[in-house]
Design a protein around this motif. Sequence first.
Motif, PDB file in Angstrom:
ATOM      1  N   GLN A 103      10.212 -25.542  26.069  1.00 21.61           N
ATOM      2  CA  GLN A 103      10.226 -25.951  24.662  1.00 21.61           C
ATOM      3  C   GLN A 103      11.260 -25.148  23.886  1.00 21.61           C
ATOM      4  N   VAL A 104      11.376 -23.857  24.168  1.00 23.30           N
ATOM      5  CA  VAL A 104      12.369 -23.007  23.503  1.00 23.30           C
ATOM      6  C   VAL A 104      13.780 -23.527  23.796  1.00 23.30           C
ATOM      7  N   ALA A 128       9.369 -24.865  15.838  1.00 27.45           N
ATOM      8  CA  ALA A 128       8.690 -24.642  17.119  1.00 27.45           C
ATOM      9  C   ALA A 128       7.311 -25.284  17.184  1.00 27.45           C
ATOM     10  N   ARG A 173      10.227 -18.329  20.656  1.00 25.32           N
ATOM     11  CA  ARG A 173       8.974 -18.552  21.395  1.00 25.32           C
ATOM     12  C   ARG A 173       7.779 -17.901  20.725  1.00 25.32           C
ATOM     13  N   LEU A 200       4.998 -20.098  19.386  1.00 25.65           N
ATOM     14  CA  LEU A 200       4.277 -20.757  20.483  1.00 25.65           C
ATOM     15  C   LEU A 200       3.301 -19.796  21.153  1.00 25.65           C
ATOM     16  N   ASP A 201       3.707 -18.534  21.295  1.00 26.27           N
ATOM     17  CA  ASP A 201       2.830 -17.517  21.881  1.00 26.27           C
ATOM     18  C   ASP A 201       1.621 -17.254  20.996  1.00 26.27           C
ATOM     19  N   ARG A 247       0.422 -22.356  22.591  1.00 27.12           N
ATOM     20  CA  ARG A 247       0.894 -23.690  22.932  1.00 27.12           C
ATOM     21  C   ARG A 247       1.397 -23.722  24.386  1.00 27.12           C
ATOM     22  N   ASP A 259       1.514 -23.310  28.748  1.00 24.82           N
ATOM     23  CA  ASP A 259       1.667 -22.115  29.574  1.00 24.82           C
ATOM     24  C   ASP A 259       3.080 -21.561  29.419  1.00 24.82           C
ATOM     25  N   LYS A 260       3.358 -20.482  30.157  1.00 19.24           N
ATOM     26  CA  LYS A 260       4.632 -19.791  30.006  1.00 19.24           C
ATOM     27  C   LYS A 260       5.814 -20.699  30.312  1.00 19.24           C
ATOM     28  N   LYS A 274       5.991 -24.046  30.152  1.00 20.62           N
ATOM     29  CA  LYS A 274       6.163 -25.077  29.128  1.00 20.62           C
ATOM     30  C   LYS A 274       6.750 -24.489  27.845  1.00 20.62           C
ATOM     31  N   ARG A 275       6.330 -23.267  27.503  1.00 15.76           N
ATOM     32  CA  ARG A 275       6.879 -22.623  26.310  1.00 15.76           C
ATOM     33  C   ARG A 275       8.385 -22.377  26.465  1.00 15.76           C
ATOM     34  N   GLN A 276       8.772 -21.899  27.653  1.00 12.96           N
ATOM     35  CA  GLN A 276      10.180 -21.619  27.889  1.00 12.96           C
ATOM     36  C   GLN A 276      11.010 -22.904  27.816  1.00 12.96           C
TER      37      GLN A 276
END
Length: 631
Positions: free
Chosen positions: A444-445, A481, A427, A430-431, A435, A437-438, A440-442
């Motif tokens: 995506q991971v 990522a 992640r 992305l952070d 990219r 919010d939290k 959506k990032r999770q």
Amino acid sequence: MIKRPELLHIEGLNVSFPVWGGSIHAVKNFGMSLRPGKVTALVGESGSGKSALGRAVMGIETEAAKISGRAVFTDPATGKSIDLLSLPKDGRQIRAIRGSRIGMIFQEPMTSFSPIHTVGDQIEEVLKIHTAMSTAERRKASEEMLGLVGFDNPARVFDMYPFELSGGMRQRAMIAMALVCRPALLIADEPTTALDVTIQAQILKLLQDLQSQLGMAIMLITHDLGVVASMADEVVVMYRGEVMEAGTAADIFDDPQHAYTKGLMAAVPDFDRPRTERLKPLREIQVDTHGLMSKGRAIGNWQAPEVLLSVKHVTKTFASKRSGSFGFGGNSARTVAVNDVSFDIKRGETLGLVGESGCGKTTLSKILMRGLSADHGEVTYHGENGPIDVLHAKGDAMQELRTRLQMVFQDPVSSLSPRMPVQHIVREPLDIHGRGDKKKRQEQVRKLINAVGLPDAALMRYPHSFSGGQRQRIGIARALALGPDLLICDEPVSALDVSIQAQILNLMKDLKQELGLTYLFISHNLAVVNYMADRVAVMYAGRIVEIGPCETIMRKPVHPYTKKLLAAVPLPSLDHKLDFGLTGTSTSASKKIWGKQFIEEKDSDNLTHIDLGGGHLVLAQKNVDARELSA
């Protein structure tokens, strides 16, 4: 005919390690025999118990290990037999045998040598323990052995520290230390893993020559069946601590019986297999790219140029620390790492970049990633928002490059933070680039981890709890990522087992097809590049000496260095053993002449790339006719 007794007879050997709630059985009821003057190969994947077996025989396994069984060693010098496992680990008897009658080469020479003592001190220490030689005699014997393993100036090497030697030279020094007492048995634990194919061939030839001169037996521990085919008289195949199959090399390679042996052979890339035929790892990776960047999303309605990355006349030099005050000693003291390199990477292709360690491959990759600055040259990325000057990009252009160009590193252990769980590692890009919010990032991971064949349960684990192949998959997930266009893969499979290597290569091919990726695939192994690449560039001494379509380079190479690299690839076949006559000479000699159409390195200003047609370029003298090279 008098039958000589077995040099080492292992019977009912068990090695286990206590863990929370039970124990791990690394070696189970193992048995094998080694005959004098023969090479017996112990073959299997990492974790199969090969190294634990070698350490148990030497009496250097950890105190926590529980060891049972028999390992009877019969010394040819005295004819006496003794059970090594029955001796106290630090007793006088085992210490008299260990290092003197049985030597061992370890897998990683850098960590096996003490960094604060010279090479000579550490070789001499073996003689100090096992002989009554004087200081002068010990030095003379040590220098003789250093000369025997291929050092041109043994006296100089004797006084050097391990960090001053390359990986191949350190391995030679390790062999000298193991053989200085002329042992009857040498245990070689992965002696060539992660070495260049040419250096590997030199080490194997060295072991073969020394075995002949000293009349010793070798237990060769390896996962590489190509090495086994070129070296072994007898083969023992090991899986999860047990013997799966054993016999002569001819028995194993010509008529393998066990499915595991057949699986190991099918996992090795070779030149006889069609390039489109998929490798067959023992365990397949299920790729799920649903929800990740797609080909259509990557390009959209934009008319993408054919060339994704253009490299023109890139040069990089380094100043020697011994060249003067703070390294500023003038041009004469500078080392040319990359010398006038030019090539294009086309969108959607895999360009293989091959060559030995020290030829400039990694330096060039760092320049492309802006990890190093070039002295001269141009690198242009042709993206959706227009061309970007990679070497001078700043601000928004630099941010775009960081998302479009990503790297997969050679060593997944050192490239992943040991203090971060997998979800944070993947992640992090992305952070950094903000990219989504939290949530959506999770999500995506999770998709990225699934894309490389790992379960959701892997997200909370730390890198140390994964195997080497799994860690490399995590590195690939992190590189994907941000949805890059180009992945620069720097020796991504050089230190992996052949089966895990096959997993990663298949994974990268699948991801390329599913996501429309472009690869710069850096390797020293032309068999791996033959499986992966569309075009191949061969790099030597900082220059591209030959570049062309993969089929052309592999089937009709022109430059002698390319031919030498091809000859050094070990294949799992008794019909294609390594030709040590072609591979035994080091390419690090100060004077390199490539035949009448090529030229000494000191006259490099008189070199140019000559077009042989079909995109096949070869480095030669400016006044040479292309027809002469083609002939």
